[in-house]
Design an enzyme around this catalytic site. Sequence first.
Site, PDB file in Angstrom:
ATOM      1  N   GLU A   1       6.452 -21.911   8.477  1.00  0.00           N
ATOM      2  CA  GLU A   1       6.657 -21.068   9.652  1.00  0.00           C
ATOM      3  C   GLU A   1       7.671 -21.658  10.625  1.00  0.00           C
ATOM      4  O   GLU A   1       8.239 -20.942  11.448  1.00  0.00           O
ATOM      5  CB  GLU A   1       5.332 -20.841  10.370  1.00  0.00           C
ATOM      6  CG  GLU A   1       4.751 -22.084  11.022  1.00  0.00           C
ATOM      7  CD  GLU A   1       3.487 -21.790  11.804  1.00  0.00           C
ATOM      8  OE1 GLU A   1       3.125 -22.619  12.639  1.00  0.00           O
ATOM      9  OE2 GLU A   1       2.878 -20.727  11.572  1.00  0.00           O
TER      10      GLU A   1
ATOM     11  N   GLU B   1       0.810  -1.215   0.000  1.00  0.00           N
ATOM     12  CA  GLU B   1       0.000   0.000   0.000  1.00  0.00           C
ATOM     13  C   GLU B   1       0.847   1.271   0.000  1.00  0.00           C
ATOM     14  O   GLU B   1       0.369   2.346  -0.368  1.00  0.00           O
ATOM     15  CB  GLU B   1      -0.921   0.018   1.220  1.00  0.00           C
ATOM     16  CG  GLU B   1      -2.149  -0.865   1.094  1.00  0.00           C
ATOM     17  CD  GLU B   1      -3.103  -0.371   0.021  1.00  0.00           C
ATOM     18  OE1 GLU B   1      -3.229   0.861  -0.151  1.00  0.00           O
ATOM     19  OE2 GLU B   1      -3.697  -1.207  -0.674  1.00  0.00           O
TER      20      GLU B   1
END
Length: 523
Positions: free
Chosen positions: A446, A415
Site C-alpha cells: 500500500e 460481480e
Amino acid sequence: MASEQPVLFLGIEGGGTRTVALLADLTGHLVKRAEFGPANLRLLTDAQLARHFRAIAKAFPKPAALGIGLAGAREERDRERIRRAAAIVWRGVACHATNDLETALAAAVPDSPSMSLPQVLVLSGTGSCCYGRNASGRTAKMGGWGHLLGDKASGYEIGLRALKAVVFYFDRDGTWSRLGQQLLRMIQLNEPNDLICWVQSASKTEIAALTVEVFDAAAHSDRIARDILAGAASSLAKDGVSCAGKLLGKARGPVQFVLAGSVLLKQPRFARKVTSEIKSRWPNAKVTPLKREGAWGAVALAQDLVQSPKAKGKSRFVPSAARALISQSMPQAAQLLSPTEQRNPHSMHLDRMSTRAAIKLMLGEEARVSHGLLAERAKLERAVNTITRAFKRGGRLFYVGAGTSGRLGILDASECPPTFRTPPELVQGIIAGGQTAVFRAVEGAEDDAEAGARAVQFRGIGKKDVVVGIAASGRTPFVWGALAEARRRGAFTVLLCFNPNLKVPRAQRPNLIIAPNLGPEVL
C-alpha cells in the site's frame, strides 16, 4: 596508543546459484572473500533475506559502508527491501542497494580503458540479461524476466533448446543424435522416454547444467549443438545492440560491451562468436570480458557512499522511499486523524459486552452510515453520471485500493459480468500487491506510489476512463500514485474516502472527492 582501525567496505553480489561477499580497504586491497548460498530477491521473504545477511555479517567485521546487488531487484521497492534488511543487520551503516547487473557493470569500470564510453553488460549464465549505462547515468535493459518469460541465450535456454532439439530430430529422422546420447549420459537416464518425467521436475539450474554438454558436442561438430549455439550468440548480440540503441538513440558512436556470466566467460569460442556478432551490428563496438568478480562492483558502490557526499545521501536507508515520494508530491491530511481511525466511545468495552448488546450496538452504529452518505449525495450523483457517460463513449471504470478497500473494488468488478452481463473489461479492480493481496496481506504494497502509477500505465487507462481510488483514510500512497497517473493520462479521477479532514492541494486534487463523515468504526 591503540592503532587506528582500517576503513573497510563490504561488497555483496547474490544470484540464483551463490552469493559472493568481498571485504576490501580504501585502496581496493582484498581483505577477505567468502561464498554463501543463493540470493535471488524474488525467491526470499524478508525474514529469509535478513537471515542471509546475518550469516554474511558473522563472517566479516563491521564495514564503513555496504554495496549489495541481488538478482531479482528490479524496482525501488525491491531495493528498499534490501536496505531495510541491511539496516537490521548492519545498524547505522550506509548501504547502496541495487541488482547484480549494476554491480557487474561497476566491476568493469576500473579496468576499462574508455571509462567515459557508454557501457552495455551482456550477461549469460544460468539466466541472461543486457544492461547499459552512459556517462550521465541513463540506463537501459533488455531481458531479465526470468527463465519462463525471458532469459534468451542463457544456460537454461541453451539446455532446454538442446532437449527439445534432440527429441524433435529423433521424431523426424528416427535416429538418436550424439548430443542426445551425451544428455542421457549426463542426466543418468536410459532412453529418450525417460526425459518426459525428468524435465517436469528438473530445476532451472539442472537444465542450465546441460549447457556443458552442448558446447562439448559442438566442439565435436555436432550439427544440432552448433545450430543452437549460433542462434544463442545471435540472440545475445541482438539484445546487446538493442540495449545500446536505447541508450544512444539513432547515434552509432563507440560503446563498450562487457561480456559476463559463466556461459560467456567459461566458453571462449562462444564469447568470440558473440563478439563478432556484436561488431557486425555495431561497428564502433569495443568488446571486453568482465575481468573480475561482479562483487567488486558492489565494493566500488560502497566506496562511493563514503567518498561521494551526494551518493551517500541518496543511498542511506530510508524507512519508506514511497512515503518520501508522497510527502513531496502527494496531498497530506490535516493533523487530526480520520474519523475511521479514532476510537468509538460507544464500543470502548466491546469485549465485555454480552453478545446481544454487541449486536445491538453494531447495528445501531451501522444505521448512522446512511445519514453520512446522504450528505454526499450530490457528489455521488455526479460520479454515477460521469461513469455512465464514460461507458457510453467506450470508456471503462477502474477501482483502485489496498487491502480491504482493494478487495471490495475487485468484488464489485467481478460481480458485474454475471449480474449485469457486462464484458469483464468494462469494470476492473486494481489492488496493491496484485493477485496475491486478494487472499492475504502483502507487506508494504500500500505504500508503493510508483506501483500504483505503473498499474494504471499497464492497464492502458486513458481519457475515456474513470478511476475511483478507495482509501478509508484518504492517504494510501498506492491509491494516490494511481490517481496521479490516471489524471496525467486524462482519465476522470474520483477519491472515495471517509476522512473529511483531508486537505488536498489544487495541483494534486482529483476531479471529485467523496469524503463522508461516517464516524469511528465500532471495531
